[in-house]
Design a protein around this motif. Structure first.
Motif, PDB file in Angstrom:
ATOM      1  N   ILE A 106       1.424  -8.278  -2.074  1.00 26.39           N
ATOM      2  CA  ILE A 106       0.631  -8.332  -0.845  1.00 26.39           C
ATOM      3  C   ILE A 106       0.900  -9.664  -0.135  1.00 26.39           C
ATOM      4  CG2 ILE A 106      -1.413  -9.359  -1.962  1.00 26.39           C
ATOM      5  CD1 ILE A 106      -3.088  -7.314  -0.214  1.00 26.39           C
ATOM      6  N   ILE A 107       0.695  -9.666   1.159  1.00 24.11           N
ATOM      7  CA  ILE A 107       0.830 -10.890   1.954  1.00 24.11           C
ATOM      8  C   ILE A 107      -0.551 -11.321   2.425  1.00 24.11           C
ATOM      9  CG2 ILE A 107       1.596 -11.725   4.231  1.00 24.11           C
ATOM     10  CD1 ILE A 107       4.260 -10.330   3.692  1.00 24.11           C
ATOM     11  N   VAL A 108      -0.801 -12.628   2.386  1.00 23.92           N
ATOM     12  CA  VAL A 108      -2.027 -13.197   2.935  1.00 23.92           C
ATOM     13  C   VAL A 108      -1.626 -14.306   3.897  1.00 23.92           C
ATOM     14  CG1 VAL A 108      -4.188 -14.412   2.463  1.00 23.92           C
ATOM     15  CG2 VAL A 108      -3.386 -12.635   0.885  1.00 23.92           C
ATOM     16  N   ALA A 109      -2.239 -14.295   5.078  1.00 27.07           N
ATOM     17  CA  ALA A 109      -1.926 -15.274   6.116  1.00 27.07           C
ATOM     18  C   ALA A 109      -3.199 -15.978   6.569  1.00 27.07           C
ATOM     19  CB  ALA A 109      -1.277 -14.568   7.304  1.00 27.07           C
ATOM     20  N   PRO A 110      -3.077 -17.217   7.025  1.00 20.84           N
ATOM     21  CA  PRO A 110      -4.236 -17.911   7.582  1.00 20.84           C
ATOM     22  C   PRO A 110      -4.459 -17.517   9.045  1.00 20.84           C
ATOM     23  CG  PRO A 110      -2.368 -19.414   7.455  1.00 20.84           C
ATOM     24  CD  PRO A 110      -1.915 -18.107   6.874  1.00 20.84           C
ATOM     25  N   ALA A 111      -5.721 -17.254   9.387  1.00 19.76           N
ATOM     26  CA  ALA A 111      -6.064 -16.957  10.782  1.00 19.76           C
ATOM     27  C   ALA A 111      -6.079 -18.274  11.547  1.00 19.76           C
ATOM     28  CB  ALA A 111      -7.440 -16.288  10.851  1.00 19.76           C
ATOM     29  N   ALA A 146       4.927  -8.272   6.432  1.00 18.85           N
ATOM     30  CA  ALA A 146       4.480  -7.297   5.432  1.00 18.85           C
ATOM     31  C   ALA A 146       5.034  -5.906   5.746  1.00 18.85           C
ATOM     32  CB  ALA A 146       2.949  -7.263   5.384  1.00 18.85           C
ATOM     33  N   ARG A 147       5.055  -5.549   7.011  1.00 20.10           N
ATOM     34  CA  ARG A 147       5.575  -4.232   7.419  1.00 20.10           C
ATOM     35  C   ARG A 147       7.025  -4.079   6.976  1.00 20.10           C
ATOM     36  NH1 ARG A 147       7.825  -1.468  11.945  1.00 20.10           N
ATOM     37  NH2 ARG A 147       8.206  -3.359  13.133  1.00 20.10           N
ATOM     38  N   HIS A 148       7.805  -5.139   7.143  1.00 21.71           N
ATOM     39  CA  HIS A 148       9.221  -5.073   6.777  1.00 21.71           C
ATOM     40  C   HIS A 148       9.455  -5.229   5.274  1.00 21.71           C
ATOM     41  CE1 HIS A 148      10.731  -4.658  10.805  1.00 21.71           C
ATOM     42  NE2 HIS A 148       9.868  -5.584  11.181  1.00 21.71           N
ATOM     43  N   MET A 149       8.435  -5.678   4.552  1.00 20.80           N
ATOM     44  CA  MET A 149       8.546  -5.779   3.095  1.00 20.80           C
ATOM     45  C   MET A 149       7.897  -4.593   2.396  1.00 20.80           C
ATOM     46  SD  MET A 149       8.116  -9.872   2.407  1.00 20.80           S
ATOM     47  CE  MET A 149       8.541  -9.703   0.677  1.00 20.80           C
ATOM     48  N   GLY A 150       7.205  -3.743   3.163  1.00 24.08           N
ATOM     49  CA  GLY A 150       6.580  -2.562   2.586  1.00 24.08           C
ATOM     50  C   GLY A 150       5.342  -2.853   1.760  1.00 24.08           C
ATOM     51  N   VAL A 151       4.596  -3.921   2.134  1.00 22.74           N
ATOM     52  CA  VAL A 151       3.358  -4.263   1.435  1.00 22.74           C
ATOM     53  C   VAL A 151       2.229  -4.419   2.458  1.00 22.74           C
ATOM     54  CG1 VAL A 151       4.567  -5.391  -0.490  1.00 22.74           C
ATOM     55  CG2 VAL A 151       3.833  -6.766   1.480  1.00 22.74           C
ATOM     56  N   GLU A 152       1.001  -4.507   1.953  1.00 23.43           N
ATOM     57  CA  GLU A 152      -0.148  -4.719   2.836  1.00 23.43           C
ATOM     58  C   GLU A 152      -0.260  -6.185   3.229  1.00 23.43           C
ATOM     59  OE1 GLU A 152      -3.560  -3.146   0.746  1.00 23.43           O
ATOM     60  OE2 GLU A 152      -3.260  -1.184   1.687  1.00 23.43           O
ATOM     61  N   SER A 153      -1.050  -6.422   4.277  1.00 27.69           N
ATOM     62  CA  SER A 153      -1.272  -7.775   4.774  1.00 27.69           C
ATOM     63  C   SER A 153      -2.758  -8.012   4.987  1.00 27.69           C
ATOM     64  CB  SER A 153      -0.532  -7.969   6.099  1.00 27.69           C
ATOM     65  OG  SER A 153      -0.812  -9.229   6.651  1.00 27.69           O
ATOM     66  N   LEU A 154      -3.245  -9.118   4.443  1.00 27.41           N
ATOM     67  CA  LEU A 154      -4.630  -9.563   4.661  1.00 27.41           C
ATOM     68  C   LEU A 154      -4.580 -10.929   5.318  1.00 27.41           C
ATOM     69  CD1 LEU A 154      -6.204  -8.891   1.122  1.00 27.41           C
ATOM     70  CD2 LEU A 154      -6.056  -7.312   3.057  1.00 27.41           C
ATOM     71  N   PHE A 155      -5.726 -11.417   5.728  1.00 24.90           N
ATOM     72  CA  PHE A 155      -5.786 -12.780   6.242  1.00 24.90           C
ATOM     73  C   PHE A 155      -7.068 -13.446   5.808  1.00 24.90           C
ATOM     74  CE2 PHE A 155      -7.264  -9.936   9.609  1.00 24.90           C
ATOM     75  CZ  PHE A 155      -8.459 -10.493  10.000  1.00 24.90           C
ATOM     76  N   VAL A 156      -6.992 -14.773   5.718  1.00 19.23           N
ATOM     77  CA  VAL A 156      -8.185 -15.576   5.464  1.00 19.23           C
ATOM     78  C   VAL A 156      -8.597 -16.189   6.790  1.00 19.23           C
ATOM     79  CG1 VAL A 156      -7.653 -16.095   3.052  1.00 19.23           C
ATOM     80  CG2 VAL A 156      -6.815 -17.630   4.839  1.00 19.23           C
TER      81      VAL A 156
END
Length: 194
Positions: A66-71, A82-92
């Motif tokens: 999974i990918i997590v990014a800072p807002a 994440a779309r190009h890696m085929g995983v979900e993406s969340l953010f903090v």
């Protein structure tokens, strides 16, 4: 895609600004990368994030769950990578001044996380994001960004894979060169906005 290619896209988008800028870190610089001008364009965004995903897959010695990014700045590149890696993406996002998962987002203990940023200067936001991820018990296997403006000097505590890297001048507010001091400082970033 290399640093010159990425800078070319920033120039084409009008996102490579020159003047006197107050960066999110508080440092002053004659160059500002206005990533909002990149991320408003789906073609530019896809091109950069697809290349970043490819570079992460080639260089990171780990799977990513999974990918997590800072807002705020990391949300769009985090999602698109994440779309190009085929995983979900969340953010903090900030809650009482510190990054935290909100909106019902959860990470599982041991889940392999890639932290994705837009631009790294000092690495502060990345380190804060990584601390929030570590607090969940998930494992940060690396970080990635579109542009590392520290030229590889920023330490985020995990390996950092950047699509582009160049050390732009950055100065402490009390140690600004005279030519920069003669220009009015503006703060185009979002940190500290009310």
């Amino acid at each position: 895609m290399n640093t010159d290619d990425v800078l070319g896209i920033f120039r084409e988008a009008g996102a490579l600004l020159e003047g006197h800028f107050i960066l999110s870190s508080g440092l002053r610089s004659p160059v500002f990368l206005q990533k909002a001008f990149i991320f408003k364009n789906p073609v530019h965004t896809e091109m950069l994030c697809k290349a970043l995903a490819k570079k992460v897959k080639a260089e990171l010695n780990s799977d990513v769950d999974i990918i997590v990014a800072p807002a705020m700045g990391g949300i769009i590149p985090g999602y698109e990578t994440a779309r190009h890696m085929g995983v979900e993406s969340l953010f903090v996002e900030r809650e009482n001044g510190e990054f935290a998962l909100r909106r019902g987002f959860k990470l599982e203990r041991g889940q392999k996380v890639l932290m994705v940023e837009d631009i790294v200067t000092t690495g502060l936001s990345s380190r804060e994001c990584i601390a929030a991820i570590n607090a969940t018990g998930a494992t940060v296997v690396g970080g990635a960004c579109i542009f590392d403006r520290s030229g590889g000097e920023a330490d985020i505590g995990v390996p950092l894979i950047s699509l582009a890297s160049h050390k732009f001048p950055a100065y402490d507010a009390n140690d600004i060169p005279d030519d920069l001091r003669a220009i009015e400082a503006i703060k185009p970033g979002s940190r500290g906005l009310k």
